[in-house]
Scaffold this motif. Sequence first.
Motif, PDB file in Angstrom:
ATOM      1  N   VAL A  78       6.881  -3.856 -30.749  1.00  0.00           N
ATOM      2  CA  VAL A  78       7.864  -2.796 -30.974  1.00  0.00           C
ATOM      3  C   VAL A  78       8.304  -2.196 -29.647  1.00  0.00           C
ATOM      4  O   VAL A  78       9.495  -1.966 -29.407  1.00  0.00           O
ATOM      5  CB  VAL A  78       7.279  -1.707 -31.901  1.00  0.00           C
ATOM      6  CG1 VAL A  78       8.171  -0.462 -31.905  1.00  0.00           C
ATOM      7  CG2 VAL A  78       7.119  -2.248 -33.317  1.00  0.00           C
ATOM      8  N   ASP A  79       7.345  -1.917 -28.755  1.00  0.00           N
ATOM      9  CA  ASP A  79       7.678  -1.380 -27.431  1.00  0.00           C
ATOM     10  C   ASP A  79       8.631  -2.313 -26.694  1.00  0.00           C
ATOM     11  O   ASP A  79       9.658  -1.889 -26.142  1.00  0.00           O
ATOM     12  CB  ASP A  79       6.403  -1.198 -26.599  1.00  0.00           C
ATOM     13  CG  ASP A  79       5.487  -0.116 -27.137  1.00  0.00           C
ATOM     14  OD1 ASP A  79       5.962   0.741 -27.908  1.00  0.00           O
ATOM     15  OD2 ASP A  79       4.295  -0.128 -26.781  1.00  0.00           O
ATOM     16  N   TRP A  80       8.258  -3.597 -26.673  1.00  0.00           N
ATOM     17  CA  TRP A  80       9.058  -4.586 -25.952  1.00  0.00           C
ATOM     18  C   TRP A  80      10.445  -4.707 -26.564  1.00  0.00           C
ATOM     19  O   TRP A  80      11.457  -4.738 -25.864  1.00  0.00           O
ATOM     20  CB  TRP A  80       8.344  -5.935 -25.984  1.00  0.00           C
ATOM     21  CG  TRP A  80       8.848  -6.947 -25.004  1.00  0.00           C
ATOM     22  CD1 TRP A  80       8.349  -7.218 -23.762  1.00  0.00           C
ATOM     23  CD2 TRP A  80       9.954  -7.842 -25.184  1.00  0.00           C
ATOM     24  NE1 TRP A  80       9.082  -8.219 -23.159  1.00  0.00           N
ATOM     25  CE2 TRP A  80      10.074  -8.624 -24.005  1.00  0.00           C
ATOM     26  CE3 TRP A  80      10.856  -8.062 -26.221  1.00  0.00           C
ATOM     27  CZ2 TRP A  80      11.054  -9.602 -23.847  1.00  0.00           C
ATOM     28  CZ3 TRP A  80      11.850  -9.030 -26.064  1.00  0.00           C
ATOM     29  CH2 TRP A  80      11.939  -9.790 -24.876  1.00  0.00           C
ATOM     30  N   GLY A 118       0.551 -13.420 -23.623  1.00  0.00           N
ATOM     31  CA  GLY A 118       0.042 -12.848 -22.384  1.00  0.00           C
ATOM     32  C   GLY A 118      -0.177 -11.360 -22.513  1.00  0.00           C
ATOM     33  O   GLY A 118      -0.658 -10.871 -23.531  1.00  0.00           O
ATOM     34  N   ASN A 119       0.212 -10.612 -21.493  1.00  0.00           N
ATOM     35  CA  ASN A 119       0.032  -9.159 -21.530  1.00  0.00           C
ATOM     36  C   ASN A 119       1.173  -8.471 -22.243  1.00  0.00           C
ATOM     37  O   ASN A 119       1.287  -7.253 -22.244  1.00  0.00           O
ATOM     38  CB  ASN A 119      -0.119  -8.605 -20.103  1.00  0.00           C
ATOM     39  CG  ASN A 119       1.108  -8.888 -19.257  1.00  0.00           C
ATOM     40  OD1 ASN A 119       2.136  -9.354 -19.746  1.00  0.00           O
ATOM     41  ND2 ASN A 119       0.997  -8.609 -17.968  1.00  0.00           N
ATOM     42  N   GLY A 120       2.058  -9.253 -22.874  1.00  0.00           N
ATOM     43  CA  GLY A 120       3.164  -8.657 -23.614  1.00  0.00           C
ATOM     44  C   GLY A 120       4.397  -8.427 -22.768  1.00  0.00           C
ATOM     45  O   GLY A 120       5.475  -8.198 -23.295  1.00  0.00           O
ATOM     46  N   GLY A 121       4.254  -8.514 -21.449  1.00  0.00           N
ATOM     47  CA  GLY A 121       5.407  -8.346 -20.586  1.00  0.00           C
ATOM     48  C   GLY A 121       5.981  -6.939 -20.671  1.00  0.00           C
ATOM     49  O   GLY A 121       5.523  -6.087 -21.414  1.00  0.00           O
ATOM     50  N   VAL A 177       3.517 -23.913 -18.544  1.00  0.00           N
ATOM     51  CA  VAL A 177       2.422 -22.949 -18.658  1.00  0.00           C
ATOM     52  C   VAL A 177       2.066 -22.416 -17.270  1.00  0.00           C
ATOM     53  O   VAL A 177       1.858 -21.211 -17.080  1.00  0.00           O
ATOM     54  CB  VAL A 177       1.193 -23.588 -19.331  1.00  0.00           C
ATOM     55  CG1 VAL A 177      -0.037 -22.701 -19.176  1.00  0.00           C
ATOM     56  CG2 VAL A 177       1.470 -23.825 -20.815  1.00  0.00           C
ATOM     57  N   GLU A 178       2.015 -23.299 -16.295  1.00  0.00           N
ATOM     58  CA  GLU A 178       1.731 -22.865 -14.922  1.00  0.00           C
ATOM     59  C   GLU A 178       2.836 -21.958 -14.394  1.00  0.00           C
ATOM     60  O   GLU A 178       2.570 -20.939 -13.749  1.00  0.00           O
ATOM     61  CB  GLU A 178       1.586 -24.085 -14.011  1.00  0.00           C
ATOM     62  CG  GLU A 178       1.233 -23.733 -12.581  1.00  0.00           C
ATOM     63  CD  GLU A 178       1.030 -24.956 -11.701  1.00  0.00           C
ATOM     64  OE1 GLU A 178       0.927 -24.781 -10.475  1.00  0.00           O
ATOM     65  OE2 GLU A 178       0.971 -26.074 -12.249  1.00  0.00           O
ATOM     66  N   ALA A 179       4.091 -22.302 -14.692  1.00  0.00           N
ATOM     67  CA  ALA A 179       5.221 -21.498 -14.217  1.00  0.00           C
ATOM     68  C   ALA A 179       5.256 -20.120 -14.876  1.00  0.00           C
ATOM     69  O   ALA A 179       5.840 -19.181 -14.328  1.00  0.00           O
ATOM     70  CB  ALA A 179       6.534 -22.234 -14.477  1.00  0.00           C
ATOM     71  N   SER A 180       4.632 -19.990 -16.060  1.00  0.00           N
ATOM     72  CA  SER A 180       4.661 -18.717 -16.779  1.00  0.00           C
ATOM     73  C   SER A 180       3.791 -17.652 -16.124  1.00  0.00           C
ATOM     74  O   SER A 180       3.948 -16.461 -16.408  1.00  0.00           O
ATOM     75  CB  SER A 180       4.208 -18.925 -18.232  1.00  0.00           C
ATOM     76  OG  SER A 180       2.811 -19.159 -18.313  1.00  0.00           O
ATOM     77  N   ALA A 181       2.868 -18.056 -15.265  1.00  0.00           N
ATOM     78  CA  ALA A 181       1.991 -17.091 -14.589  1.00  0.00           C
ATOM     79  C   ALA A 181       2.842 -16.158 -13.723  1.00  0.00           C
ATOM     80  O   ALA A 181       3.549 -16.606 -12.822  1.00  0.00           O
ATOM     81  CB  ALA A 181       0.962 -17.822 -13.742  1.00  0.00           C
ATOM     82  N   GLY A 182       2.790 -14.898 -13.992  1.00  0.00           N
ATOM     83  CA  GLY A 182       3.556 -13.928 -13.228  1.00  0.00           C
ATOM     84  C   GLY A 182       4.991 -13.777 -13.673  1.00  0.00           C
ATOM     85  O   GLY A 182       5.728 -12.938 -13.143  1.00  0.00           O
ATOM     86  N   HIS A 192       1.088 -21.308 -27.394  1.00  0.00           N
ATOM     87  CA  HIS A 192      -0.354 -21.098 -27.433  1.00  0.00           C
ATOM     88  C   HIS A 192      -0.949 -20.686 -26.084  1.00  0.00           C
ATOM     89  O   HIS A 192      -1.968 -19.992 -26.050  1.00  0.00           O
ATOM     90  CB  HIS A 192      -1.066 -22.361 -27.906  1.00  0.00           C
ATOM     91  CG  HIS A 192      -1.037 -22.536 -29.398  1.00  0.00           C
ATOM     92  ND1 HIS A 192      -1.567 -21.620 -30.265  1.00  0.00           N
ATOM     93  CD2 HIS A 192      -0.511 -23.522 -30.169  1.00  0.00           C
ATOM     94  CE1 HIS A 192      -1.398 -22.041 -31.510  1.00  0.00           C
ATOM     95  NE2 HIS A 192      -0.761 -23.174 -31.479  1.00  0.00           N
ATOM     96  N   HIS A 193      -0.324 -21.116 -24.983  1.00  0.00           N
ATOM     97  CA  HIS A 193      -1.009 -20.984 -23.700  1.00  0.00           C
ATOM     98  C   HIS A 193      -0.227 -20.262 -22.601  1.00  0.00           C
ATOM     99  O   HIS A 193      -0.791 -20.022 -21.528  1.00  0.00           O
ATOM    100  CB  HIS A 193      -1.396 -22.373 -23.187  1.00  0.00           C
ATOM    101  CG  HIS A 193      -2.290 -23.133 -24.125  1.00  0.00           C
ATOM    102  ND1 HIS A 193      -3.583 -22.740 -24.395  1.00  0.00           N
ATOM    103  CD2 HIS A 193      -2.059 -24.243 -24.881  1.00  0.00           C
ATOM    104  CE1 HIS A 193      -4.127 -23.587 -25.267  1.00  0.00           C
ATOM    105  NE2 HIS A 193      -3.228 -24.488 -25.580  1.00  0.00           N
ATOM    106  N   ALA A 194       1.034 -19.923 -22.813  1.00  0.00           N
ATOM    107  CA  ALA A 194       1.808 -19.260 -21.760  1.00  0.00           C
ATOM    108  C   ALA A 194       1.209 -17.899 -21.426  1.00  0.00           C
ATOM    109  O   ALA A 194       0.615 -17.227 -22.272  1.00  0.00           O
ATOM    110  CB  ALA A 194       3.262 -19.108 -22.179  1.00  0.00           C
ATOM    111  N   ALA A 195       1.404 -17.486 -20.189  1.00  0.00           N
ATOM    112  CA  ALA A 195       0.858 -16.213 -19.718  1.00  0.00           C
ATOM    113  C   ALA A 195       1.860 -15.077 -19.826  1.00  0.00           C
ATOM    114  O   ALA A 195       1.614 -13.978 -19.326  1.00  0.00           O
ATOM    115  CB  ALA A 195       0.405 -16.364 -18.263  1.00  0.00           C
ATOM    116  N   CYS A 196       3.002 -15.316 -20.474  1.00  0.00           N
ATOM    117  CA  CYS A 196       4.035 -14.305 -20.610  1.00  0.00           C
ATOM    118  C   CYS A 196       4.725 -14.481 -21.958  1.00  0.00           C
ATOM    119  O   CYS A 196       4.505 -15.483 -22.656  1.00  0.00           O
ATOM    120  CB  CYS A 196       5.050 -14.417 -19.469  1.00  0.00           C
ATOM    121  SG  CYS A 196       6.089 -15.893 -19.574  1.00  0.00           S
ATOM    122  N   PRO A 197       5.576 -13.539 -22.373  1.00  0.00           N
ATOM    123  CA  PRO A 197       6.331 -13.723 -23.613  1.00  0.00           C
ATOM    124  C   PRO A 197       7.144 -15.010 -23.579  1.00  0.00           C
ATOM    125  O   PRO A 197       7.640 -15.417 -22.522  1.00  0.00           O
ATOM    126  CB  PRO A 197       7.244 -12.492 -23.649  1.00  0.00           C
ATOM    127  CG  PRO A 197       6.492 -11.455 -22.886  1.00  0.00           C
ATOM    128  CD  PRO A 197       5.806 -12.204 -21.773  1.00  0.00           C
TER     129      PRO A 197
END
Length: 289
Positions: free
Chosen positions: A19-21, A140-143, A243-248, A276-281
């Motif tokens: 909801v925040d996002w 991930g952290n929800g971005g 998946v690697e590119a999604s970091a950060g 399943h594995h990305a570190a971001c939305p």
Amino acid sequence: MGLPLVVGVDGSEPSMRAVDWAAEEAALRGVPLRLVYASLWERYEGAALARDLGRTSEQILADKIVDTAAKRAQRREANVKISTEVLPEEPVAALLHAGRNASALVLGTRGRGGIAELLLGSVSLAVAARADCPVIVLRGNGGRVGLDQRIVLGVGEDTSPDVVRFAFQEAADRYSTLHAVRAWRRPAHEPTDHPLPAGEPAHYHEQHAAELLETALRDAAAEHPSVKVRRRTVEGAAGNVLVEASAGADLLVVGAHRRRGHFGLQFGRVAHMVLHHAACPVAVVPQPA
């Protein structure tokens, strides 16, 4: 004003982060925000009994969930027009229905990794595989929606212009840099135990990937001249590379072809892996079969 941005809510903390996002995303897009909760209280209680007894505990819970979510979204973005709806349907059916008149669907995920993620993320997976509009899953952290972000676009062999335009528009809304990534692999019969010098087959495959990437971006780049684009070609399996590119990163955009298999509508391995594995939305944009 455009089609609303729809976010699925269920009272859980992941859905509240969605909801925040979504509130921030709606503000950036200049569109209304619609909060949808799927409730089966009428099926459990029966329509006649529900009329006799008035509001059931399930109905009260549903109203409380959407009311809490709406107040949270309004605190986040006071100028966004917000509406709520409680649908007496299964979550997947309700969200698919809502997505027919939406600019995008935003969903949280309850995944905790491994088998738990496969089970608890089933609604997000099912909706992403079947929705008529783009589906954004808060991995991930929800971005955090905002300016000066990094948007990653995965470009495959048959990525459609709709997917590319979606990524460019997201980058334009945020004044962000778009990182367009294309994975490439040499044929299996070529050696992989050491780098090949320029001019050898590996160089040819990388050059071909760069040309395909440039072609895929050309039209959308011309439509969004203000968007700064960084192009990368990376040797490896597409899912692993993304998946690697999604970091950060703040958002990863991929396309998904819907195909019918033994278990109904499905999408390909790359979209499944990043969900399943990305570190971001992750934004899954439907493309023609």
